[in-house]
Design a protein around this motif. Structure first.
Motif, PDB file in Angstrom:
ATOM      1  N   LYS A   1       0.959  -3.548   5.805  1.00 23.49           N
ATOM      2  CA  LYS A   1       0.373  -2.942   6.997  1.00 23.49           C
ATOM      3  C   LYS A   1       0.547  -1.426   6.977  1.00 23.49           C
ATOM      4  N   LEU A   2      -0.343  -0.750   7.684  1.00 21.62           N
ATOM      5  CA  LEU A   2      -0.302   0.696   7.823  1.00 21.62           C
ATOM      6  C   LEU A   2      -0.282   1.078   9.297  1.00 21.62           C
TER       7      LEU A   2
ATOM      8  N   VAL B   1      -2.332  -0.498  14.251  1.00 27.60           N
ATOM      9  CA  VAL B   1      -1.771  -1.110  13.040  1.00 27.60           C
ATOM     10  C   VAL B   1      -2.911  -1.763  12.274  1.00 27.60           C
ATOM     11  N   PHE B   2      -2.839  -1.635  10.970  1.00 22.31           N
ATOM     12  CA  PHE B   2      -3.958  -1.952  10.094  1.00 22.31           C
ATOM     13  C   PHE B   2      -3.455  -2.824   8.951  1.00 22.31           C
TER      14      PHE B   2
ATOM     15  N   VAL C   1       0.817  -1.206   0.000  1.00 23.24           N
ATOM     16  CA  VAL C   1       0.000   0.000   0.000  1.00 23.24           C
ATOM     17  C   VAL C   1       0.855   1.262   0.000  1.00 23.24           C
ATOM     18  N   SER C   2       2.108   1.173   0.447  1.00 19.05           N
ATOM     19  CA  SER C   2       2.981   2.344   0.506  1.00 19.05           C
ATOM     20  C   SER C   2       3.257   2.943  -0.864  1.00 19.05           C
ATOM     21  N   ARG C   3       3.044   2.170  -1.936  1.00 21.51           N
ATOM     22  CA  ARG C   3       3.306   2.667  -3.282  1.00 21.51           C
ATOM     23  C   ARG C   3       2.313   3.761  -3.702  1.00 21.51           C
ATOM     24  N   TYR C   4       1.264   3.960  -2.929  1.00 14.70           N
ATOM     25  CA  TYR C   4       0.276   4.993  -3.239  1.00 14.70           C
ATOM     26  C   TYR C   4       0.405   6.190  -2.285  1.00 14.70           C
ATOM     27  N   ALA C   5       1.530   6.281  -1.579  1.00 16.69           N
ATOM     28  CA  ALA C   5       1.726   7.379  -0.630  1.00 16.69           C
ATOM     29  C   ALA C   5       1.685   8.721  -1.351  1.00 16.69           C
ATOM     30  N   GLY C   6       1.195   9.730  -0.613  1.00 13.69           N
ATOM     31  CA  GLY C   6       1.094  11.072  -1.173  1.00 13.69           C
ATOM     32  C   GLY C   6      -0.270  11.400  -1.720  1.00 13.69           C
TER      33      GLY C   6
END
Length: 730
Positions: free
Chosen positions: A125-126, A107-108, A78-83
């Motif tokens: 995870k987020l 934590v999700f 999911v980090s690839r969609y940051a911003g």
């Protein structure tokens, strides 16, 4: 054979510890061959050549294993969609707790992301924060959707700051979500059972009668601070006086509880004791969570129970090495966990140092000597790591531990009894917790007393890793001196020499560096400047008093620089951060333009301040604009002045050309650049396009605090970013 086993265990631990050093696998292989050729000639009764070959292979394998276990984001993370502003759906995996801003955090585990009216499957995870009301009622297992801003955690921007990005990455989390709203089916309870349900039942039972902070403190002392929302001011006071370990489930809790249980079952047979002890340890580990410090203590407890079952004496040092190795096989990343390091070293200190200390203190009453020896031994063995990580040496730690240990023992055992009762019959657990009211209040009173004393910790420059290695080498030499039975060798002189050598290693380099120090550091802060001028042993702080900037930027930096006293504070605005700063550092003189600054010291208005070769002039008070002169350089500190305020300053005629300019606003008057004509511009963040274009046309070198981090000036190096310089040194 036993020595060979210890050598291999040590090789694995060192292999994991040094795994991030470039080229280390090949170093291990070469070292194994060299040791196999040299050691048998030097140490004829030691391990044979094949053992040293095995040492190289074990270190080589440990290094590769650590790198293999290091988490990395996958192609669908999911980090690839940051911003972006997004909505993410998934599952809550831990009980939400409160951060310092009183937002709920958890934590999700993600499943899908909704971006630009399109849904995509994601994984990973987020780290999620949401307003407290949005997070109320959340439990592990809840299927939820969180809407907010998805961001990539930044590296630390100031020296001494906590590296939150690395912390999350080692837990397999590469992005955070600042949630604005959260949606889930409140009528649908999560399916399944978890230890968190038992922890929640215990906490509710204990808080019901005792309230806050007494009830939450009791729960934290039994289950660890991660299991309960203990107020941060209480946590901070415990940490300040050297009692943070009381709030972290550790070896102290495990040994105390296991000892009490075995004492109650003293009339049982050995097999029954082993079963009872193992059951108790299993329950306790499950309740507090699978943390490295608890697992280490539990493994040593199981080793002791095994010795009881086999009627063999367990070597505590060997059991500690085995426990550490097993834990690092399960998760080699724990080697970077400060709690794991401190727990391991404190236990090692108790095992190898407490017996000789008790013998040396035999002139004291038998009940007092162990009470004093335990905190002293733990402090000695953890101090090098504390100096490396924090640059601080606690002042009242030993005394505070000695005074509170009896109460801590009573509250821990009583809290565990209350917890067990709460699981069976909550009213009984609540009554037991209520019976601990006065011991808990006694602990809080003692902690408050020590926290109010001046200088709860002495700041020293953070020591380097080579200094840490030498300090632990000196501790090893002290141990050999203690065991060396030679009537011609005075042990006392050996101890004194070792102590003086340790002091020289830890302090002399810092003293030498500070003697001729001249440095200006502009910390990466938002909206308000935070500038530290260091001239030898005298430190001046220019700051706006924002509490977050104070807690997360100013204090960590001053602590890492070994600053124990501020010579001068220039207060450009009022804020709650001044109260926090005054609690931690004494200040000789405070200058400011506000009549109601939240500081205990007298505040004087000023037009010009001089400290050694530094001068600070006030050019404007609305807003506060300063001119700083030091080392032949002149700085204009504009703060976050608006365009209207800049126009008034330009009309006043008090501005002149400077070497450098600092600006914390967003819109800069172009005439200001013409008037100041700086060679260097330090900007807090992005500014308007017109000013940016003019800066480029004028050839001004720009440092962006939000991108580059803190900026430093020295006579030798000029202007440079601090963190890049630190990386080059390493």
């Amino acid at each position: 054979m036993r020595n060979s086993g210890y050598v291999l265990l040590l090789a694995y631990i060192l292999g994991v510890l040094l795994a991030e050093v470039r080229g280390m696998p090949y170093v291990w292989l070469a070292s194994g061959c060299l040791l196999a050729a040299a050691i048998p000639w030097i140490w004829r009764t030691g391990p044979r050549a094949e053992v040293w070959i095995s040492v190289g292979l074990v270190g080589f394998a440990a290094t590769l294993y650590f790198q293999f276990r290091m988490p990395h984001p996958t192609a669908t993370d999911v980090s690839r969609y940051a911003g972006n502003e997004v909505t993410v759906s998934g599952t809550v995996v831990e009980v939400p707790t409160l951060n310092r801003k009183q937002d709920a955090r958890f934590v999700f585990e993600t499943r899908a992301i909704f971006l630009d009216d399109a849904s995509k499957s994601v994984s990973g995870k987020l780290y999620v924060t949401v307003p407290i009301l949005q997070g109320t009622g959340l439990k592990p297992g809840h299927e939820v959707s969180v809407t907010g801003y998805l961001y990539e955690p930044k590296p630390p921007q100031n020296p001494g700051s906590f590296d939150f990005r690395t912390y999350l990455a080692r837990n397999g989390i590469f992005a955070g979500l600042k949630g604005e709203s959260i949606a889930w089916d409140t009528a649908k309870e999560p399916f399944g059972w978890g230890w968190w349900q038992l922890r929640d039942r215990i906490v509710r039972t204990q808080v019901e009668r005792l309230g806050v902070p007494e009830g939450t403190l009791l729960s934290a002392m039994v289950l660890g601070r991660r299991a309960v929302d203990l107020p941060y001011e209480v946590r901070d006071r415990f940490a300040r006086v050297g009692l943070a370990h009381a709030l972290a489930a550790s070896g102290f809790h495990v040994s105390l509880i296991l000892g009490a249980v075995l004492g109650l079952g003293r009339n049982l047979g050995d097999r029954a004791k082993v079963v009872l002890g193992s059951f108790t340890l299993s329950i306790y580990v499950g309740l507090v969570g699978f943390q490295a410090s608890v697992l280490r203590a539990a493994l040593m407890g199981f080793a002791g129970l095994l010795g009881l079952a086999t009627r063999r004496r367990v070597n505590p040092v060997g059991a500690l090495w085995v426990a550490a190795t097993l834990l690092l096989v399960v998760n080699p990343l724990w080697i970077r966990d400060l709690g794991f390091q401190l727990s391991f070293l404190a236990t090692l200190g108790l095992v190898v140092t407490v017996p000789p200390l008790v013998k040396w203190l035999d002139w004291l009453p038998p009940a007092i000597a162990p009470l004093l020896a335990v905190p002293v031994a733990a402090m000695i063995w953890t101090l090098p790591i504390q100096l490396f990580a924090f640059g601080q040496m606690p002042v009242y730690s030993v005394v505070a531990n000695v005074v509170t240990t009896p109460l801590l023992s009573v509250v821990t055992l009583g809290g565990f009894a209350s917890a067990l009762a709460a699981l069976v019959f909550p009213p009984a657990g609540s009554v037991i917790a209520w019976g601990l009211t006065y011991p808990i209040r006694g602990i809080l009173a003692i902690v408050d007393f020590f926290a109010m004393l001046p200088k709860t910790a002495i700041a020293i420059d953070k020591i380097a890793i080579w200094q840490v290695a030498i300090l632990y080498g000196i501790l090893g030499i002290v141990g050999l001196i203690w065991q060396w039975e030679n009537p011609k060798f005075p042990k006392f002189l050996g101890f004194v020499g070792s102590f003086l050598a340790a002091v020289a290693i830890a302090i002399v380099p810092a003293v030498g560096e500070k003697t001729n120090l001249l440095r200006v550091t502009v910390l990466a802060t938002r909206e308000q400047p935070a500038i530290v001028v260091q001239q030898g042993w005298k430190t001046t702080l220019v700051h706006g008093g924002d509490v977050e900037n104070t807690r997360y930027a100013v204090l960590p930096f001053l602590q890492s620089e070994g600053v124990n006293r501020l010579e001068t504070v220039v207060a450009i605005a009022d804020g709650e951060g001044w109260e926090l700063l005054s609690q931690m550092l004494p200040t000789r003189q405070v200058y400011g333009v506000e009549d109601s600054l939240s500081v205990e010291a007298d505040v004087e208005e000023f037009e010009e301040i001089r400290v050694e070769d530094m001068a600070v002039q006030s050019l404007s008070s609305q807003p506060e604009v300063l001119q700083l002169s030091v080392g032949g350089e002149t700085w204009a500190i504009l703060g976050d002045a608006t365009r209207e305020e800049q126009a008034r300053m330009l009309a006043s005629g008090e501005l002149s050309a400077v070497s450098a300019m600092g600006f914390w606003g967003r819109s800069l008057d172009l005439r200001m650049l013409d008037m100041l004509n700086p060679a260097i511009a330090v900007l807090a963040s992005e500014i308007d396009d017109a000013a940016q274009a003019k800066i480029e046309n004028m050839g001004i070198s720009v440092f962006r605090l939000d991108l580059d981090g803190a900026v430093r000036w020295t006579p030798e190096g000029g202007f440079e970013t601090v963190l890049e310089s630190a990386i080059e040194v390493l």
